[in-house]
Scaffold this motif. Structure first.
Motif, PDB file in Angstrom:
ATOM      1  N   PHE A 259     -48.640  35.894  -5.364  1.00 17.29           N
ATOM      2  CA  PHE A 259     -48.353  36.228  -5.913  1.00 17.29           C
ATOM      3  C   PHE A 259     -47.201  37.127  -6.108  1.00 17.29           C
ATOM      4  O   PHE A 259     -46.890  38.018  -7.594  1.00 17.29           O
ATOM      5  N   SER A 260     -46.904  38.163  -5.693  1.00 19.74           N
ATOM      6  CA  SER A 260     -45.927  38.980  -5.560  1.00 19.74           C
ATOM      7  C   SER A 260     -44.441  38.551  -5.869  1.00 19.74           C
ATOM      8  O   SER A 260     -44.103  39.865  -6.665  1.00 19.74           O
TER       9      SER A 260
ATOM     10  N   ILE B 243     -51.720  38.352  -2.886  1.00 15.02           N
ATOM     11  CA  ILE B 243     -50.060  39.080  -3.303  1.00 15.02           C
ATOM     12  C   ILE B 243     -49.168  38.863  -2.513  1.00 15.02           C
ATOM     13  O   ILE B 243     -47.939  38.732  -3.081  1.00 15.02           O
TER      14      ILE B 243
ATOM     15  N   ARG C 111     -42.223  39.977  -1.305  1.00 15.46           N
ATOM     16  CA  ARG C 111     -42.596  38.571  -0.523  1.00 15.46           C
ATOM     17  C   ARG C 111     -42.726  38.976   1.221  1.00 15.46           C
ATOM     18  O   ARG C 111     -43.989  38.189   1.611  1.00 15.46           O
TER      19      ARG C 111
ATOM     20  N   ASP D 133     -43.764  36.763  -8.493  1.00 17.29           N
ATOM     21  CA  ASP D 133     -44.552  37.255 -10.304  1.00 17.29           C
ATOM     22  C   ASP D 133     -44.319  39.007 -10.699  1.00 17.29           C
ATOM     23  O   ASP D 133     -44.121  38.936 -11.411  1.00 17.29           O
ATOM     24  N   TRP D 134     -44.839  39.496  -9.433  1.00 12.36           N
ATOM     25  CA  TRP D 134     -45.566  40.939  -9.933  1.00 12.36           C
ATOM     26  C   TRP D 134     -44.377  41.789 -10.015  1.00 12.36           C
ATOM     27  O   TRP D 134     -44.623  42.580 -10.596  1.00 12.36           O
ATOM     28  N   TRP D 135     -43.738  41.612  -9.153  1.00 11.34           N
ATOM     29  CA  TRP D 135     -42.775  42.433  -8.673  1.00 11.34           C
ATOM     30  C   TRP D 135     -41.132  42.142  -9.034  1.00 11.34           C
ATOM     31  O   TRP D 135     -40.909  40.863  -8.878  1.00 11.34           O
ATOM     32  N   ASN D 136     -40.216  42.329  -9.001  1.00 11.98           N
ATOM     33  CA  ASN D 136     -39.080  42.212  -8.448  1.00 11.98           C
ATOM     34  C   ASN D 136     -38.468  42.014  -7.259  1.00 11.98           C
ATOM     35  O   ASN D 136     -37.940  42.801  -7.027  1.00 11.98           O
TER      36      ASN D 136
END
Length: 262
Positions: free
Chosen positions: A188-189, A185, A141, A191-194
């Motif tokens: 939704f960053s 990106i 993020r 949600d897509w990555w930890n």
């Protein structure tokens, strides 16, 4: 196939209604009436929102008083992404319909969007230090928002890098459309990555993840900052139109003087 009535290679028939608003006089008259209302609404809503958020809203049960940073940070994040989406729309109008007002608005929008993104990063760092124990982490993020900041700066620099304003506008429009892929990106960053950054708390489909005593002043602050953002961009665009109009009048007078000179 014959061209539609009124269409030209530089002005497709689909953009005729848009070009009604490209007339400098019409634009200046409309904004002259709208801007005082917009400034007044921005100051009123933002004043109420900030007073509510900073003085009367309760501290968060986890974050304590640090939650008050979010009343600026979250609206700046929304404006950074929403403003860049607006920049992409203006770029489409510029490339497809050759709308001169879209070029000017995009030129004046990018410094304001860069300022909003810088505030988002700065307030995020202020919040991150007590929450995470560090001013900065290279998670998805924060990194994607930093890229967004550089895209804003790149557009602001690129449109001013050419002696020909039209070439600068075209180059800036292409950059804005390429950079729009970064907006989802950013969104939704988490949600897509930890990541360390917390997930969405306001825009979840089921229910907001915060108490209404914090949510409502946040939404009022967001509305106030949005009105202020729009007022600043509109005022800058209005000044740019007036500056271009003055230059055109000066150039026309110089040409007349050259034509009448012995």
């Amino acid at each position: 196939m014959p061209a539609a009535p009124g269409a030209t290679p530089d002005r497709p028939v689909g953009g005729r209604s848009l070009h009604r608003f490209a007339n400098p006089g019409r634009f200046l008259r409309a904004t002259g009436r709208l801007l005082p209302i917009l400034w007044g609404a921005a100051l009123l809503v933002l004043g109420v929102g900030l007073a509510w958020a900073l003085l009367f809203s309760p501290p968060d049960w986890q974050q304590g008083e640090t939650v008050r940073i979010m009343y600026v940070h979250v609206p700046m994040a929304w404006l950074a992404m929403g403003g860049y989406s607006g920049l992409a729309i203006l770029s489409v109008m510029s490339l497809v319909w050759r709308h001169p007002l879209a070029d000017l608005t995009a030129r004046e929008l990018s410094p304001v969007g860069a300022a909003a993104t810088a505030l988002c990063l700065a307030t995020g760092s202020l919040w991150g230090k007590p929450m995470w124990g560090t001013w900065w982490v290279w998670d998805a993020r924060l990194t994607s928002v930093l890229v967004l900041f550089f895209l804003w700066l790149g557009h602001a620099a690129l449109v001013r890098a050419f002696d020909d304003p039209d070439r600068g506008a075209r180059a800036g429009a292409i950059l804005a459309l390429v950079g729009i892929v970064n907006v989802p990106i950013v969104k939704f960053s988490v949600d897509w990555w930890n990541t360390l950054h917390q997930p969405a708390s306001v825009t979840r489909l089921n229910a907001p993840g915060m108490h209404v005593d914090i949510l409502y002043p946040l939404l009022v602050c967001a509305a106030g900052f949005t009105l202020l953002f729009a007022a600043v961009v509109l005022a800058r665009t209005r000044a740019a139109v007036m500056e271009r109009r003055v230059r055109a009048l000066q150039l026309a007078r110089a040409r007349r003087e050259d034509a009448t000179a012995p």
